[in-house]
Design a protein around this motif. Structure first.
Motif, PDB file in Angstrom:
ATOM      1  N   ALA A   1      -1.082  14.603 -17.549  1.00  0.00           N
ATOM      2  CA  ALA A   1      -2.193  14.456 -16.612  1.00  0.00           C
ATOM      3  C   ALA A   1      -3.453  13.999 -17.335  1.00  0.00           C
ATOM      4  CB  ALA A   1      -2.439  15.771 -15.880  1.00  0.00           C
ATOM      5  N   SER A   2      -3.602  14.425 -18.598  1.00  0.00           N
ATOM      6  CA  SER A   2      -4.786  14.027 -19.357  1.00  0.00           C
ATOM      7  C   SER A   2      -4.805  12.517 -19.586  1.00  0.00           C
ATOM      8  CB  SER A   2      -4.821  14.767 -20.700  1.00  0.00           C
ATOM      9  OG  SER A   2      -3.639  14.519 -21.447  1.00  0.00           O
ATOM     10  N   THR A   3      -3.636  11.933 -19.831  1.00  0.00           N
ATOM     11  CA  THR A   3      -3.558  10.481 -20.007  1.00  0.00           C
ATOM     12  C   THR A   3      -3.923   9.772 -18.715  1.00  0.00           C
ATOM     13  OG1 THR A   3      -1.826  10.700 -21.679  1.00  0.00           O
ATOM     14  CG2 THR A   3      -2.025   8.565 -20.585  1.00  0.00           C
ATOM     15  N   ALA A   4      -3.319  10.229 -17.619  1.00  0.00           N
ATOM     16  CA  ALA A   4      -3.569   9.585 -16.326  1.00  0.00           C
ATOM     17  C   ALA A   4      -5.037   9.673 -15.935  1.00  0.00           C
ATOM     18  CB  ALA A   4      -2.694  10.220 -15.255  1.00  0.00           C
ATOM     19  N   SER A   5      -5.657  10.839 -16.137  1.00  0.00           N
ATOM     20  CA  SER A   5      -7.053  10.994 -15.732  1.00  0.00           C
ATOM     21  C   SER A   5      -7.973  10.107 -16.562  1.00  0.00           C
ATOM     22  CB  SER A   5      -7.481  12.459 -15.838  1.00  0.00           C
ATOM     23  OG  SER A   5      -7.518  12.900 -17.191  1.00  0.00           O
ATOM     24  N   ASN A   6      -7.644   9.887 -17.836  1.00  0.00           N
ATOM     25  CA  ASN A   6      -8.467   9.012 -18.669  1.00  0.00           C
ATOM     26  C   ASN A   6      -8.289   7.549 -18.286  1.00  0.00           C
ATOM     27  OD1 ASN A   6     -10.075  10.173 -21.204  1.00  0.00           O
ATOM     28  ND2 ASN A   6      -8.397  11.581 -20.703  1.00  0.00           N
ATOM     29  N   VAL A   7      -7.068   7.136 -17.977  1.00  0.00           N
ATOM     30  CA  VAL A   7      -6.869   5.768 -17.507  1.00  0.00           C
ATOM     31  C   VAL A   7      -7.624   5.559 -16.192  1.00  0.00           C
ATOM     32  CG1 VAL A   7      -5.192   4.084 -16.677  1.00  0.00           C
ATOM     33  CG2 VAL A   7      -4.663   5.474 -18.683  1.00  0.00           C
ATOM     34  N   SER A   8      -7.541   6.535 -15.292  1.00  0.00           N
ATOM     35  CA  SER A   8      -8.278   6.428 -14.027  1.00  0.00           C
ATOM     36  C   SER A   8      -9.773   6.347 -14.261  1.00  0.00           C
ATOM     37  CB  SER A   8      -7.951   7.622 -13.119  1.00  0.00           C
ATOM     38  OG  SER A   8      -6.659   7.513 -12.573  1.00  0.00           O
TER      39      SER A   8
ATOM     40  N   ALA B   1       1.696  -1.342  -7.015  1.00  0.00           N
ATOM     41  CA  ALA B   1       0.937  -0.327  -6.273  1.00  0.00           C
ATOM     42  C   ALA B   1       1.472   1.061  -6.590  1.00  0.00           C
ATOM     43  CB  ALA B   1       1.022  -0.604  -4.774  1.00  0.00           C
ATOM     44  N   ASP B   2       2.799   1.179  -6.701  1.00  0.00           N
ATOM     45  CA  ASP B   2       3.416   2.471  -6.990  1.00  0.00           C
ATOM     46  C   ASP B   2       3.114   2.927  -8.414  1.00  0.00           C
ATOM     47  OD1 ASP B   2       5.414   4.634  -6.274  1.00  0.00           O
ATOM     48  OD2 ASP B   2       6.411   3.747  -8.010  1.00  0.00           O
ATOM     49  N   ALA B   3       3.131   1.997  -9.372  1.00  0.00           N
ATOM     50  CA  ALA B   3       2.858   2.363 -10.764  1.00  0.00           C
ATOM     51  C   ALA B   3       1.407   2.809 -10.944  1.00  0.00           C
ATOM     52  CB  ALA B   3       3.174   1.181 -11.681  1.00  0.00           C
ATOM     53  N   TYR B   4       0.478   2.124 -10.283  1.00  0.00           N
ATOM     54  CA  TYR B   4      -0.917   2.567 -10.336  1.00  0.00           C
ATOM     55  C   TYR B   4      -1.085   3.919  -9.635  1.00  0.00           C
ATOM     56  CZ  TYR B   4      -3.353  -1.467 -12.417  1.00  0.00           C
ATOM     57  OH  TYR B   4      -3.848  -2.412 -13.279  1.00  0.00           O
ATOM     58  N   ALA B   5      -0.249   4.169  -8.642  1.00  0.00           N
ATOM     59  CA  ALA B   5      -0.290   5.471  -7.971  1.00  0.00           C
ATOM     60  C   ALA B   5       0.064   6.595  -8.937  1.00  0.00           C
ATOM     61  CB  ALA B   5       0.669   5.476  -6.781  1.00  0.00           C
ATOM     62  N   THR B   6       0.831   6.292  -9.971  1.00  0.00           N
ATOM     63  CA  THR B   6       1.148   7.299 -10.986  1.00  0.00           C
ATOM     64  C   THR B   6      -0.112   7.736 -11.724  1.00  0.00           C
ATOM     65  OG1 THR B   6       3.374   6.370 -11.254  1.00  0.00           O
ATOM     66  CG2 THR B   6       2.551   7.765 -13.035  1.00  0.00           C
ATOM     67  N   PHE B   7      -0.996   6.796 -12.062  1.00  0.00           N
ATOM     68  CA  PHE B   7      -2.292   7.174 -12.637  1.00  0.00           C
ATOM     69  C   PHE B   7      -3.089   8.002 -11.634  1.00  0.00           C
ATOM     70  CE2 PHE B   7      -1.723   2.827 -14.727  1.00  0.00           C
ATOM     71  CZ  PHE B   7      -1.242   3.357 -15.909  1.00  0.00           C
TER      72      PHE B   7
ATOM     73  N   SER C   1       0.853  -1.187   0.000  1.00  0.00           N
ATOM     74  CA  SER C   1       0.000   0.000   0.000  1.00  0.00           C
ATOM     75  C   SER C   1       0.887   1.234   0.000  1.00  0.00           C
ATOM     76  CB  SER C   1      -0.886  -0.015   1.259  1.00  0.00           C
ATOM     77  OG  SER C   1      -1.993   0.823   1.128  1.00  0.00           O
ATOM     78  N   VAL C   2       0.639   2.130  -0.973  1.00  0.00           N
ATOM     79  CA  VAL C   2       1.522   3.273  -1.207  1.00  0.00           C
ATOM     80  C   VAL C   2       0.720   4.564  -1.214  1.00  0.00           C
ATOM     81  CG1 VAL C   2       3.023   4.351  -2.947  1.00  0.00           C
ATOM     82  CG2 VAL C   2       3.181   1.898  -2.522  1.00  0.00           C
ATOM     83  N   ASP C   3       1.291   5.620  -0.633  1.00  0.00           N
ATOM     84  CA  ASP C   3       0.699   6.952  -0.707  1.00  0.00           C
ATOM     85  C   ASP C   3       0.937   7.490  -2.114  1.00  0.00           C
ATOM     86  OD1 ASP C   3       0.133   9.681  -0.648  1.00  0.00           O
ATOM     87  OD2 ASP C   3       0.961   9.975   1.351  1.00  0.00           O
ATOM     88  N   PRO C   4      -0.122   7.726  -2.898  1.00  0.00           N
ATOM     89  CA  PRO C   4       0.083   8.128  -4.294  1.00  0.00           C
ATOM     90  C   PRO C   4       0.696   9.515  -4.455  1.00  0.00           C
ATOM     91  CG  PRO C   4      -2.235   8.227  -3.720  1.00  0.00           C
ATOM     92  CD  PRO C   4      -1.542   7.568  -2.569  1.00  0.00           C
ATOM     93  N   THR C   5       0.612  10.351  -3.456  1.00  0.00           N
ATOM     94  CA  THR C   5       1.134  11.715  -3.581  1.00  0.00           C
ATOM     95  C   THR C   5       2.606  11.831  -3.217  1.00  0.00           C
ATOM     96  OG1 THR C   5       0.493  12.311  -1.319  1.00  0.00           O
ATOM     97  CG2 THR C   5      -1.150  12.636  -3.053  1.00  0.00           C
ATOM     98  N   THR C   6       3.181  10.778  -2.585  1.00  0.00           N
ATOM     99  CA  THR C   6       4.579  10.848  -2.159  1.00  0.00           C
ATOM    100  C   THR C   6       5.398   9.625  -2.554  1.00  0.00           C
ATOM    101  OG1 THR C   6       4.161   9.814   0.000  1.00  0.00           O
ATOM    102  CG2 THR C   6       3.917  12.226  -0.147  1.00  0.00           C
TER     103      THR C   6
END
Length: 757
Positions: free
Chosen positions: A542-549, A500-506, A334-339
């Protein structure tokens, strides 16, 4: 009979000789180097809230500066042992006279000593009760006192740090943790009085929490210390009465073996590895001890993750009654996505259970369809070459690709991919079921975990683009398996931490934060450089990440991840399962937390992955089942009390092209997307031809129809599937017994790969 004058002369001569011998001894004795054993310390590992997590080292000692010890606790020791410490010469004259007489008699020396003498015994000499050792102790104590080589505070500090207090604790800091789970700075006068008592009889006092006789002896000594504190004016009579009225400060039960039980062993291993990579200290220096390592690990979340795994196992697994349930393992992170801070992991059954390989940080378990978001991100960022020689066309989640089972896959040059194991020589990509999906959007293909659109999308996007997208998001090149087209649907074997860290990038709008586990390291109170949290880097727009999310939110709302809706807040995620159900994953996130759960079965001898068919009573084990149970139980508890946060809306993308170019005519076999996962083919729809290319342009022509294939496990695969599993996980070092490992099993045969649910 000799006269009194003769007797007096003999006595004076005798004592003169003794004093002369004593003087010669004083001159000849030098202050030796400090005993190296007194410098050995442990390393202290702290939770993120600064409470102690574990004490690890050759000796359970953590030397502290005297300023860390409360003044009244210092005086607990002085009141009981040496109230004149700050004014005396460092030697108890009565004790010295008694020692001289005993030496003259040739007997052992057992007499009271000053704090200085006890410090000298601990730091420079040994614990032997002999006349020679006692004489050296006295001489060195006098020399230290006369020469002022050490101040009184130096001596008291050394004394408190070198005493043995029982329970394996050397030094007052280790004792404070061993008896009261407190930092020395937080000790009360009453607790300090008890620790003072342990110095005299550690073997008795260490059991004062459970042995009535030990508690009685400890209580009596404790009262004596409190009364002495009042007698020398260090506490008032009213304070004395308050302390005595509050009662004996019963210590807590003895901790378990340096606190390395359960998940702590894996947490320490992870933090030690991080320190070795980022600190400019040698292994020898680190093993000498004395370092305090503050980690990113959240004690509450670690316990909740362990509890979620235990609840799933209790509900589903019964190895005694069902042989299929044996050797099933879980890894989670479990990873904090902001840090990028690693807040919790589940590494396995625990060091105390003989399992030393950290499943959360080990590679070797294929991730299946959880890899598909990287395909989609790469296609959005780089486009796809939909016809030979053409420029890449834009791709969006609404782009349509053929989703039928058994289709042939083309590369960017328009050539059909070969598969030597297939009688036709062509690669025929399979889904988990042969449902006739027709042309479906990439969004729906992600929701329902349909393989064929993403294998074809990956080929048109290109290996390099997909690989680089995954690397930028946080995966390691060493874990990527891209020898076949199965790369696009999850033959790679990253660790749960990396996933978990890679998904945190999205989750963090395309910003990647390298995962880290240590926030600070101090030695002798001084911080070491190298532990500033890693700065984030923009891995994708950010547009790519938000669409994947946005697409992954639909997986939870309508697709294979609907079980994750149980957490009752917005969530995005993806299920994944591989060949023969050798692994099952669920990786999901909210705006506050990203968590991956991996489940697999392993041969405990060879380390190869085994099929999980029948595990938990499931004929087919999908990521949507037991892994998602762990995820929802954990995330619900981990986020309890935190506000519900919505994901930002998906950014507007250029209109995407369909597989055969834009605009794509609506195929006659198109079907209405379903809002629920389906594992059953819809017989009302025909299976269209896997290719629209004329036979004359196809390698091998169309002389014979493609043979019928049984889907190659949940991941689809193609051709004749093989079992080429890799070897076991890393072997533990030192005296640790090997346990099972997160083996390197790929679960892929020739051309097989990846996974769907």
């Amino acid at each position: 009979m000799p006269s009194w004058k003769q007797m007096l002369g003999m006595t004076v001569t005798f004592f003169g000789c003794l004093l002369g011998a004593f003087g010669i001894a004083y001159v000849m004795v030098t202050i030796p180097p400090v005993n190296p054993s007194t410098q050995l310390q442990n390393n202290i590992f702290e939770w993120s809230d600064t409470s102690q997590m574990a004490s690890v080292g050759q000796v359970n000692r953590q030397n502290v500066d005297l300023s860390r010890v409360p003044q009244k606790v210092q005086w607990d020791f002085l009141a009981a042992e040496n109230s004149t410490f700050y004014t005396d010469s460092g030697v108890d004259m009565k004790g010295m006279a008694r020692a001289i007489v005993d030496m003259a008699k040739g007997g052992d020396v057992q007499s009271g000593s000053t704090i200085t003498q006890q410090f000298v015994k601990n730091a420079y000499l040994n614990q032997n009760q002999t006349a020679t050792r006692k004489l050296k102790e006295i001489m060195i104590s006098l020399k230290i006192g006369v020469s002022h080589k050490l101040t009184k505070d130096d001596i008291l500090q050394g004394y408190l740090n070198s005493n043995y207090y029982g329970r394996g604790a050397y030094g007052i800091q280790a004792a404070a943790q061993a008896y009261y789970r407190e930092d020395v700075s937080k000790l009360t006068v009453s607790q300090g009085a008890f620790l003072t008592a342990t110095v005299n009889e550690p073997s008795v006092m260490m059991n004062a929490d459970s042995d009535p006789a030990a508690k009685a002896a400890a209580t009596a000594r404790w009262k004596y210390v409190i009364q002495r504190m009042q007698a020398i004016g260090k506490i008032s009579p009213s304070e004395e009465q308050q302390i005595l009225a509050a009662g004996f400060p019963t210590p807590k039960p003895a901790p378990v073996a340096n606190g390395m039980s359960g998940q702590v062993g894996y947490l320490v291993q992870l933090a030690e590895s991080y320190v070795e990579q980022h600190a400019h200290i040698t292994d020898q220096q680190f093993n000498q001890g004395g370092y305090t390592i503050r980690t990113t690990f959240d004690k509450k979340k670690v316990n909740e993750l362990s509890a979620a795994v235990a609840a799933m196992e209790k509900k589903n697994l019964n190895p005694k009654a069902r042989s299929a349930d044996k050797d099933v393992q879980v890894g989670a992170a479990s990873v904090d996505p902001t840090t990028g801070a690693i807040e919790a992991i589940y590494g396995g059954a625990g060091y105390d259970k003989g399992y030393y390989v950290d499943n959360a940080n080990s590679t070797g378990v294929p991730v299946g369809s959880t890899f598909k978001p990287f395909d989609l991100a790469a296609a959005i960022d780089h486009g796809a070459v939909l016809s030979p020689g053409a420029a890449p066309s834009p791709i969006s989640p609404d782009s349509k690709f053929l989703g039928n089972d058994g289709i042939e896959i083309k590369n960017q040059q328009g050539q059909y991919i070969q598969d030597g194991t297939d009688p036709t020589g062509m690669l025929h990509q399979h889904n988990d079921v042969d449902k006739a999906w027709g042309y479906i959007t990439l969004r729906e293909a992600m929701e329902q975990s349909v393989n064929t659109p993403y294998v074809q999308l990956g080929e048109y996007t290109g290996y390099n683009n997909v690989e680089n997208e995954a690397l930028a998001a946080g995966l390691l090149r060493s874990s990527l398996q891209y020898d076949t087209a199965g790369f696009y649907i999850g033959t790679s074997t990253p660790s749960p931490i990396r996933m978990a860290d890679a998904y945190a990038t999205f989750d963090d709008n395309g910003m990647h934060h390298e995962p880290y586990s240590v926030t600070s390291v101090t030695s002798a109170g001084q911080p070491l450089p190298g532990f500033t949290p890693p700065a984030g880097t923009q891995a994708m727009p950010a547009s790519t990440a938000s669409n994947v999310s946005d697409v992954l939110q639909d997986v939870v709302k309508y697709g294979t991840g609907t079980n994750a809706k149980a957490i009752g807040r917005p969530a995005a995620g993806k299920t994944g399962t591989t060949d023969d159900y050798k692994s099952a994953w669920f990786i999901g996130y909210t705006p506050q937390l990203s968590t991956s759960i991996a489940m697999f079965k392993e041969n405990p001898t060879s380390g190869t992955l085994l099929s999980m068919e029948g595990v938990g009573g499931y004929s087919k084990v999908f990521g949507a089942d037991m892994p998602t149970q762990v995820w929802t139980d954990y995330m619900g508890a981990a986020l309890d009390g935190q506000p519900v946060v919505n994901f930002p809306p998906a950014a507007q993308l250029p209109k995407g092209s369909d597989e055969n170019g834009a605009p794509l005519p609506t195929p006659s076999t198109s079907i209405t997307p379903s809002n629920t996962p389906s594992d059953t083919p819809n017989p009302s729809h025909s299976n269209p031809s896997p290719s629209t290319t004329p036979c004359s342009q196809r390698p091998g022509g169309c002389s014979s129809p493609p043979p019928s294939h049984t889907p190659g496990g949940d991941n689809g695969g193609w051709g004749i599937l093989g079992g080429q599993d890799g070897g076991g996980g890393p072997t533990p070092s030192g005296s640790q017994s090997p346990g099972g490992g997160a083996g390197g099993g790929k679960g892929n045969g020739p051309g097989a790969g990846g996974g769907t649910d």
